[in-house]
Write an enzyme that holds these catalytic residues in place. Sequence first.
Site, PDB file in Angstrom:
ATOM      1  N   ARG A  40       0.864  -1.183   0.000  1.00  0.00           N
ATOM      2  CA  ARG A  40       0.000   0.000   0.000  1.00  0.00           C
ATOM      3  C   ARG A  40       0.896   1.227   0.000  1.00  0.00           C
ATOM      4  O   ARG A  40       2.069   1.150   0.370  1.00  0.00           O
ATOM      5  CB  ARG A  40      -0.892   0.027   1.245  1.00  0.00           C
ATOM      6  CG  ARG A  40      -1.921  -1.069   1.301  1.00  0.00           C
ATOM      7  CD  ARG A  40      -2.885  -0.842   2.474  1.00  0.00           C
ATOM      8  NE  ARG A  40      -3.703  -2.024   2.662  1.00  0.00           N
ATOM      9  CZ  ARG A  40      -3.673  -2.811   3.724  1.00  0.00           C
ATOM     10  NH1 ARG A  40      -2.877  -2.537   4.732  1.00  0.00           N
ATOM     11  NH2 ARG A  40      -4.446  -3.853   3.805  1.00  0.00           N
ATOM     12  N   ARG A 130      -8.027   3.690   4.964  1.00  0.00           N
ATOM     13  CA  ARG A 130      -6.599   3.384   5.057  1.00  0.00           C
ATOM     14  C   ARG A 130      -5.954   3.180   3.686  1.00  0.00           C
ATOM     15  O   ARG A 130      -4.774   2.881   3.593  1.00  0.00           O
ATOM     16  CB  ARG A 130      -6.354   2.175   5.967  1.00  0.00           C
ATOM     17  CG  ARG A 130      -6.708   0.836   5.388  1.00  0.00           C
ATOM     18  CD  ARG A 130      -6.416  -0.259   6.387  1.00  0.00           C
ATOM     19  NE  ARG A 130      -6.528  -1.569   5.774  1.00  0.00           N
ATOM     20  CZ  ARG A 130      -6.495  -2.698   6.429  1.00  0.00           C
ATOM     21  NH1 ARG A 130      -6.354  -2.701   7.739  1.00  0.00           N
ATOM     22  NH2 ARG A 130      -6.599  -3.844   5.803  1.00  0.00           N
ATOM     23  N   ARG A 140     -12.797  -8.326   0.051  1.00  0.00           N
ATOM     24  CA  ARG A 140     -12.332  -8.750   1.378  1.00  0.00           C
ATOM     25  C   ARG A 140     -13.503  -8.951   2.336  1.00  0.00           C
ATOM     26  O   ARG A 140     -13.522  -9.918   3.102  1.00  0.00           O
ATOM     27  CB  ARG A 140     -11.370  -7.694   1.927  1.00  0.00           C
ATOM     28  CG  ARG A 140     -10.616  -8.167   3.130  1.00  0.00           C
ATOM     29  CD  ARG A 140      -9.468  -7.251   3.430  1.00  0.00           C
ATOM     30  NE  ARG A 140      -8.519  -7.962   4.252  1.00  0.00           N
ATOM     31  CZ  ARG A 140      -7.391  -7.465   4.676  1.00  0.00           C
ATOM     32  NH1 ARG A 140      -7.039  -6.253   4.333  1.00  0.00           N
ATOM     33  NH2 ARG A 140      -6.595  -8.162   5.437  1.00  0.00           N
TER      34      ARG A 140
END
Length: 181
Positions: A40, A130, A140
């Site tokens: 990320r 995030r 997810r």
Amino acid sequence: MNRVIVLTGPAGAGKTSIATYLKEKWQVPQVITHTTRPKRAGEVDGVDYYFETKDSFLLNHYLESVHYSQANYGSSKEGLEKAWQKSNLASIVLDTKGAETYQEILGDQAWIWYVTIKDVVKLENRLIARGDAKDRVMARLSAPEFQRDLNLPDKLQGHAEIIINDDWQQTCHQVDQLLER
């Protein structure tokens, strides 16, 4: 005796935030785990994870590993020993299956902390905030592993501290109390 705080629970509940708090306030080092998922923004190899290829992932000695949301994750024996060289108390973020494995292998050396929130709908917003892509968040949230992690497994009942992370100041206070006892 060396111990490891095993932070477990659903994605987005605040496990990594608690691990960071433990490191900053209490100098509890984090066990760095391995993954094949893409980095990320802002993540650093060897700090946030050991980012692996599918082939390099297979070269490590794992206490536990799991395939989750189209990526492999695992914690190595070497990573745990490196953390214990810094302190006799370390922390690690694992899914509930990994937490069960740590409990089985390490017994009293594994201090299980189950982190969750009361309003599960807020988990989606936390994951997006995030930096996870919306399509990956949706995948997810529908994954069987995410559904599994929404509840404390039977094997961990009576062996886990429960942390409801709805209010960050309250969470920090609870963490402080656990470490001071």
